[in-house]
Design an enzyme around this catalytic site. Structure first.
Site, PDB file in Angstrom:
ATOM      1  N   GLU A 121       0.861  -1.200   0.000  1.00 57.59           N
ATOM      2  CA  GLU A 121       0.000   0.000   0.000  1.00 57.59           C
ATOM      3  C   GLU A 121       0.888   1.238   0.000  1.00 57.59           C
ATOM      4  O   GLU A 121       2.094   1.143   0.203  1.00 57.59           O
ATOM      5  CB  GLU A 121      -0.871   0.042   1.277  1.00 57.59           C
ATOM      6  CG  GLU A 121      -1.853  -1.102   1.399  1.00 57.59           C
ATOM      7  CD  GLU A 121      -2.615  -1.059   2.729  1.00 57.59           C
ATOM      8  OE1 GLU A 121      -2.510  -0.047   3.458  1.00 57.59           O
ATOM      9  OE2 GLU A 121      -3.296  -2.046   3.025  1.00 57.59           O
ATOM     10  N   LYS A 123       2.133   4.772   1.774  1.00 56.81           N
ATOM     11  CA  LYS A 123       2.156   5.361   3.111  1.00 56.81           C
ATOM     12  C   LYS A 123       1.789   6.836   2.970  1.00 56.81           C
ATOM     13  O   LYS A 123       2.596   7.657   2.552  1.00 56.81           O
ATOM     14  CB  LYS A 123       3.530   5.206   3.760  1.00 56.81           C
ATOM     15  CG  LYS A 123       3.513   5.660   5.210  1.00 56.81           C
ATOM     16  CD  LYS A 123       4.774   5.269   5.934  1.00 56.81           C
ATOM     17  CE  LYS A 123       4.705   5.542   7.424  1.00 56.81           C
ATOM     18  NZ  LYS A 123       4.174   6.841   7.797  1.00 56.81           N
ATOM     19  N   ASP A 125       0.888  10.612   3.796  1.00 55.19           N
ATOM     20  CA  ASP A 125       1.494  11.543   4.736  1.00 55.19           C
ATOM     21  C   ASP A 125       0.419  12.468   5.273  1.00 55.19           C
ATOM     22  O   ASP A 125       0.198  13.569   4.774  1.00 55.19           O
ATOM     23  CB  ASP A 125       2.590  12.341   4.017  1.00 55.19           C
ATOM     24  CG  ASP A 125       3.595  12.903   5.002  1.00 55.19           C
ATOM     25  OD1 ASP A 125       3.488  12.591   6.207  1.00 55.19           O
ATOM     26  OD2 ASP A 125       4.482  13.649   4.568  1.00 55.19           O
ATOM     27  N   TYR A 230      -8.297   8.229   3.012  1.00 55.58           N
ATOM     28  CA  TYR A 230      -8.189   6.851   2.519  1.00 55.58           C
ATOM     29  C   TYR A 230      -8.287   5.889   3.694  1.00 55.58           C
ATOM     30  O   TYR A 230      -7.635   6.101   4.725  1.00 55.58           O
ATOM     31  CB  TYR A 230      -6.845   6.618   1.821  1.00 55.58           C
ATOM     32  CG  TYR A 230      -6.844   7.029   0.371  1.00 55.58           C
ATOM     33  CD1 TYR A 230      -7.882   6.672  -0.486  1.00 55.58           C
ATOM     34  CD2 TYR A 230      -5.778   7.771  -0.150  1.00 55.58           C
ATOM     35  CE1 TYR A 230      -7.870   7.050  -1.816  1.00 55.58           C
ATOM     36  CE2 TYR A 230      -5.759   8.150  -1.485  1.00 55.58           C
ATOM     37  CZ  TYR A 230      -6.814   7.784  -2.311  1.00 55.58           C
ATOM     38  OH  TYR A 230      -6.801   8.153  -3.625  1.00 55.58           O
ATOM     39  N   LYS A 321      10.308   3.650   3.839  1.00 55.54           N
ATOM     40  CA  LYS A 321      10.288   5.063   3.444  1.00 55.54           C
ATOM     41  C   LYS A 321      11.114   5.330   2.188  1.00 55.54           C
ATOM     42  O   LYS A 321      12.079   4.628   1.913  1.00 55.54           O
ATOM     43  CB  LYS A 321      10.838   5.906   4.592  1.00 55.54           C
ATOM     44  CG  LYS A 321       9.921   5.896   5.793  1.00 55.54           C
ATOM     45  CD  LYS A 321       9.823   7.271   6.382  1.00 55.54           C
ATOM     46  CE  LYS A 321       8.973   7.263   7.625  1.00 55.54           C
ATOM     47  NZ  LYS A 321       8.938   8.562   8.270  1.00 55.54           N
ATOM     48  N   CYS A 415      23.796  48.237  -4.107  1.00 57.05           N
ATOM     49  CA  CYS A 415      24.077  46.990  -4.814  1.00 57.05           C
ATOM     50  C   CYS A 415      25.311  46.317  -4.205  1.00 57.05           C
ATOM     51  O   CYS A 415      26.361  46.957  -4.081  1.00 57.05           O
ATOM     52  CB  CYS A 415      24.313  47.278  -6.291  1.00 57.05           C
ATOM     53  SG  CYS A 415      24.923  45.853  -7.209  1.00 57.05           S
ATOM     54  N   CYS A 418      28.220  46.593  -7.037  1.00 55.93           N
ATOM     55  CA  CYS A 418      28.807  47.845  -7.513  1.00 55.93           C
ATOM     56  C   CYS A 418      28.491  49.045  -6.630  1.00 55.93           C
ATOM     57  O   CYS A 418      28.917  50.157  -6.919  1.00 55.93           O
ATOM     58  CB  CYS A 418      28.357  48.134  -8.940  1.00 55.93           C
ATOM     59  SG  CYS A 418      26.652  48.697  -9.044  1.00 55.93           S
ATOM     60  N   CYS A 433      19.355  46.930  -8.989  1.00 56.52           N
ATOM     61  CA  CYS A 433      20.524  47.787  -8.947  1.00 56.52           C
ATOM     62  C   CYS A 433      20.374  48.811 -10.066  1.00 56.52           C
ATOM     63  O   CYS A 433      20.014  48.480 -11.183  1.00 56.52           O
ATOM     64  CB  CYS A 433      21.767  46.932  -9.166  1.00 56.52           C
ATOM     65  SG  CYS A 433      23.201  47.896  -9.640  1.00 56.52           S
ATOM     66  N   CYS A 439      27.575  48.389 -13.477  1.00 54.61           N
ATOM     67  CA  CYS A 439      27.588  47.249 -12.559  1.00 54.61           C
ATOM     68  C   CYS A 439      28.185  46.009 -13.233  1.00 54.61           C
ATOM     69  O   CYS A 439      27.671  45.550 -14.244  1.00 54.61           O
ATOM     70  CB  CYS A 439      26.175  46.950 -12.079  1.00 54.61           C
ATOM     71  SG  CYS A 439      26.100  45.566 -10.945  1.00 54.61           S
TER      72      CYS A 439
HETATM   73  S1  IVH Z   1      -1.312   0.664   8.920  1.00 52.66           S
HETATM   74  C1  IVH Z   1      -1.078  -1.481  12.964  1.00 52.66           C
HETATM   75  N1  IVH Z   1      -1.267   1.645   6.483  1.00 52.66           N
HETATM   76  O1  IVH Z   1       1.628   5.653   9.121  1.00 52.66           O
HETATM   77  C2  IVH Z   1      -0.874  -0.812  11.655  1.00 52.66           C
HETATM   78  N2  IVH Z   1      -0.603   3.077   8.255  1.00 52.66           N
HETATM   79  O2  IVH Z   1       3.141   4.331  11.940  1.00 52.66           O
HETATM   80  C3  IVH Z   1      -1.467   0.524  11.622  1.00 52.66           C
HETATM   81  N3  IVH Z   1      -0.020   5.364   7.525  1.00 52.66           N
HETATM   82  O3  IVH Z   1       0.044   5.898  12.196  1.00 52.66           O
HETATM   83  C4  IVH Z   1      -1.036   1.411  10.499  1.00 52.66           C
HETATM   84  N4  IVH Z   1      -0.401   5.041   5.393  1.00 52.66           N
HETATM   85  O4  IVH Z   1      -0.864   7.253  10.278  1.00 52.66           O
HETATM   86  C5  IVH Z   1      -1.031   1.896   7.789  1.00 52.66           C
HETATM   87  N5  IVH Z   1      -1.327   2.356   4.275  1.00 52.66           N
HETATM   88  C6  IVH Z   1      -1.094   2.617   5.562  1.00 52.66           C
HETATM   89  C7  IVH Z   1      -0.660   3.871   6.032  1.00 52.66           C
HETATM   90  C8  IVH Z   1      -0.414   4.067   7.375  1.00 52.66           C
HETATM   91  C9  IVH Z   1      -0.035   5.913   6.304  1.00 52.66           C
HETATM   92  C10 IVH Z   1       0.397   6.086   8.726  1.00 52.66           C
HETATM   93  C11 IVH Z   1      -0.521   5.945   9.890  1.00 52.66           C
HETATM   94  C12 IVH Z   1       0.295   5.290  10.963  1.00 52.66           C
HETATM   95  C13 IVH Z   1       1.690   5.505  10.501  1.00 52.66           C
HETATM   96  C14 IVH Z   1       2.568   4.320  10.728  1.00 52.66           C
END
Ligand code: IVH
Length: 677
Positions: A121, A123, A125, A230, A321, A415, A418, A433, A439
């Site tokens: 999946e 991650k 932000d 999401y 990451k 400036c 110059c 300037c 210059c």
């Molecule tokens: S699963 C027990 N899936 O990243 C597992 N977390 O420390 C629970 N996050 O606090 C998290 N995308 O805020 C999961 N596809 C994803 C995620 C995700 C972002 C965040 C979430 C979590 C932190 C991981």
């Protein structure tokens, strides 16, 4: 009055319909009805609820708009704790191998057992959230907090259009959905544009903005922040047959009307995950939202249970990451660079920081206003961002880390190259300037312009040659061109004797020119070819032009206050006068004439000031009309002003006119005056 069965039924139907359209629009991105039709249904429901308030159920789409502020955010106990996941620090594929090895060892798998099935999946932000649905109705939304206790943010979460107030299909008696609230990059940009237009402070990044919005006490504020969501995990449930895998869970979420990210993939072992990792890395910058990595989860729930947790982190999931796109570093100083056009650009000198895959040591701050807007001080800890191939940017200060020793940046008034005066036009953000011809930073540009076809027309003096002449230190100002000899030129690399002779001939030929060309060649800011001609005609000689005040300059056709200021500023600079003297001394000459006679007319000798917007004439048209009748147009009101012509939204000039007792005319009055003579 109690609602009739009919009203009750109609309200329920409207709620269902509106939520279905909402889902189609915000989650599926495939609108089913025109906006106007949606609005009509919405207003009908609102009217019904106004008449019978008991019809306004918590899952009504009318409840999204944002009600009264909360006194505080109430604590919420999570029945199933909201845990976080381990971050794999090795950002290469080694991270994948390490995770897979831990999983296989814990499950006691042999190579012959084949690869483990994972779900890959994104991650996101943003901010983790838990949504509690009872019998399909959203009853509570809570932040993660410390994992055990979060904060009740239902009032704000209701305003997020992507989050269904009522689930569709066949929802269980109880379902806690976990996921991420985030802000899309385009929504963030639009929000900041609005902030800027309103003169409000800019937000730093989508993540902080989303988190801040969710934790507002006043839902009306949250409602104005465009948030998205999401779903990716599960909390407490009751009356539900749990899916067998994470992949099926996400499908089930989608079927209930919850937004689920399309970028998810069932991956076989290390190879599958690496492929996913690399594919998403390539996609990262083109996604409409920020991600800071990918998440791998063992797909089967029975295996997840077997793996369990170590110190509050699941053994079955890991966050992998990508190199960070934002880092914090120190703003060591702000250096001012002078560009080829004289523009002064403040540049941030940063303590070297590795961000977005490169080491960043400096970043442009564009101009003084930008520094004020971002609110950065010298010595601040600042957030530096570099996403994709985009040039690194200072996003803003980390205000919490200030020590009190930070200093404000002040744009120099001289400036840095110059020492000529720096000028900044009222309606411009860029400081410049005024050194122009003198210059060194502007030398090449100034020389190229000077030699240009429509200026002194020195054939053959192009880009490369100018670079060579300036870099060798042979030519500093245009006057030096007329002192060149064959010897100096012949010493330049790649300069044949023939081309040296040709160049000298071209320079010689340019020695005599017209006043208009010469004025244009000086490269005064805002003075193009046409203005140079007007100036030449109006003043007749260079000395008359050099001595003209801004007041006199605006009398010239098409010269407004800004251009007048550029011209006066240019000649006020001793360096520029010096270069002109040198040119004269080097034998450069031009034809001079008599100044143009003032036009006799109905407004002859009268001084006008224009202010505000006239109903039918543009400012330039009014000016031309006045001048055609022999009048002069000045930029500011003084005792010498005869008439002020005021239009809509006239400001301080009108006030000044009234104060001095100057006659004020409107557009009609002006026309009558000019016609009568
Ligand atoms: S699963 C027990 N899936 O990243 C597992 N977390 O420390 C629970 N996050 O606090 C998290 N995308 O805020 C999961 N596809 C994803 C995620 C995700 C972002 C965040 C979430 C979590 C932190 C991981």
């Amino acid at each position: 009055m109690i609602a009739s069965a009919q009203a009750f039924e109609r309200a329920a139907q409207l709620r269902r319909e509106l939520e279905a359209h909402n889902h189609a629009y915000y989650v599926l991105d495939a609108p089913t009805i025109p906006d106007a039709e949606y609005d009509r249904l919405f207003r009908e429901l609102e009217a019904l609820e106004r008449e019978f308030p008991e019809l306004a159920t918590p899952d009504s789409p009318t409840q999204r708009v944002g009600g009264a502020p909360m006194p505080e955010l109430a604590p919420v106990q999570h029945a199933v704790p909201m845990l976080s996941i381990r971050t794999e620090t090795d950002t290469t594929n080694g991270g994948v191998v390490a995770f897979d090895t831990r999983v296989r060892n814990a499950l006691g798998l042999a190579p012959a057992d084949g690869p483990v099935e994972y779900l890959g999946e994104l991650k996101f932000d943003g901010l983790a959230i838990s949504l509690r649905y009872e019998h399909g109705v959203l009853v509570r939304a809570a932040t993660r907090g410390d994992g055990e206790t979060g904060e009740d943010v239902t009032h704000n979460v209701r305003t997020i259009r992507q989050i269904p107030l009522r689930l569709v299909g066949s929802p269980p008696a109880l379902l806690e959905v976990r996921g991420e609230i985030y802000m899309r990059r385009d929504d963030f940009q639009r929000l900041n544009t609005r902030q800027e237009q309103a003169g409000d402070k800019l937000f730093i990044n989508p993540r902080n903005t989303a988190a801040g919005a969710v934790r507002q006490l006043d839902p009306r504020i949250a409602a104005k922040r465009p948030l998205s969501f999401y779903a990716y995990g599960l909390g407490e449930t009751a009356g539900w047959t749990l899916p067998a895998t994470q992949a099926e869970l996400l499908d089930a979420f989608a079927a209930l009307g919850l937004p689920v990210c399309e970028h998810r993939v069932v991956a076989a072992g290390v190879d599958g995950l690496c492929e996913f990792h690399d594919r998403i890395a390539a996609l990262r910058d083109s996604l409409p939202y920020d991600i800071d990595g990918v998440v791998y989860k063992v797909n089967r729930f029975d295996l997840q249970r077997e793996l369990g947790f170590v110190t509050r982190e699941p053994r079955w999931a890991v966050a992998h990451k990508y190199p960070a796109q934002e880092e914090i570093t120190e703003l060591l100083g702000i250096e001012v660079q002078v560009g080829r056009t004289g523009a002064l650009t403040p540049v941030a000198r940063l303590k070297p920081v590795f961000v977005g895959g490169v080491t960043v040591t400096n970043a442009t701050l564009h101009n003084e206003e930008e520094i004020l807007r971002k609110g950065v001080l010298i010595g601040d800890q600042v957030i530096v961002r570099r996403a994709g191939d985009v040039i690194p940017e200072v996003v803003g200060p980390v205000v919490e880390r200030r020590t009190g020793n930070e200093r404000t940046f002040v744009m120099p008034t001289r400036c840095p190259v110059c020492a000529s005066h720096v000028e900044k036009a009222e309606d411009e953000v860029v400081a410049r300037c005024t050194g122009g011809l003198f210059c060194p930073a502007q030398r090449k540009q100034a020389l190229l312009h000077f030699a240009g076809r429509r200026a002194m027309d020195i054939e053959g003096l192009g880009d490369k040659l100018v670079d060579q002449l300036v870099e060798a230190g042979i030519v500093k100002t245009p006057a030096d061109l007329y002192k060149l000899g064959v010897l100096a030129l012949a010493n330049l690399p790649r300069m044949a004797e023939k081309s040296a002779a040709n160049l000298l001939a071209a320079i010689e030929k340019s020695r005599h020119t017209t006043l208009a060309r010469f004025i244009f060649a000086l490269g005064i800011r805002n003075v193009g070819e046409a203005t140079a001609k007007d100036l030449a005609r109006h003043f007749g000689s260079l000395d008359a032009l050099m001595d003209a005040t801004a007041e006199r300059l605006v009398e010239v056709r098409d010269v407004g206050p800004v251009v007048a200021q550029s011209i006066a500023g240019f000649f006020a600079e001793a360096h520029n006068r010096e270069v002109i003297e040198q040119l004269r001394a080097a034998g450069v000459t031009w034809e001079e004439g008599e100044p143009a006679a003032p036009v006799a007319g109905s407004a002859s000798g009268k001084v006008f000031v224009l202010t505000g917007t006239l109903p039918t004439m543009s400012r330039d048209e009014a000016k031309a009309l006045i001048e055609a009748h022999g009048g002069k147009v000045s930029g500011s009101v003084s005792k010498k002003t005869d008439y002020v012509v005021a239009g809509a939204e006239a400001g301080s000039k009108l006030a000044k006119a009234e104060e001095l007792g100057v006659v004020v005319l409107d557009e009609d009055g002006l026309r009558r005056l000019l016609e009568q003579g």
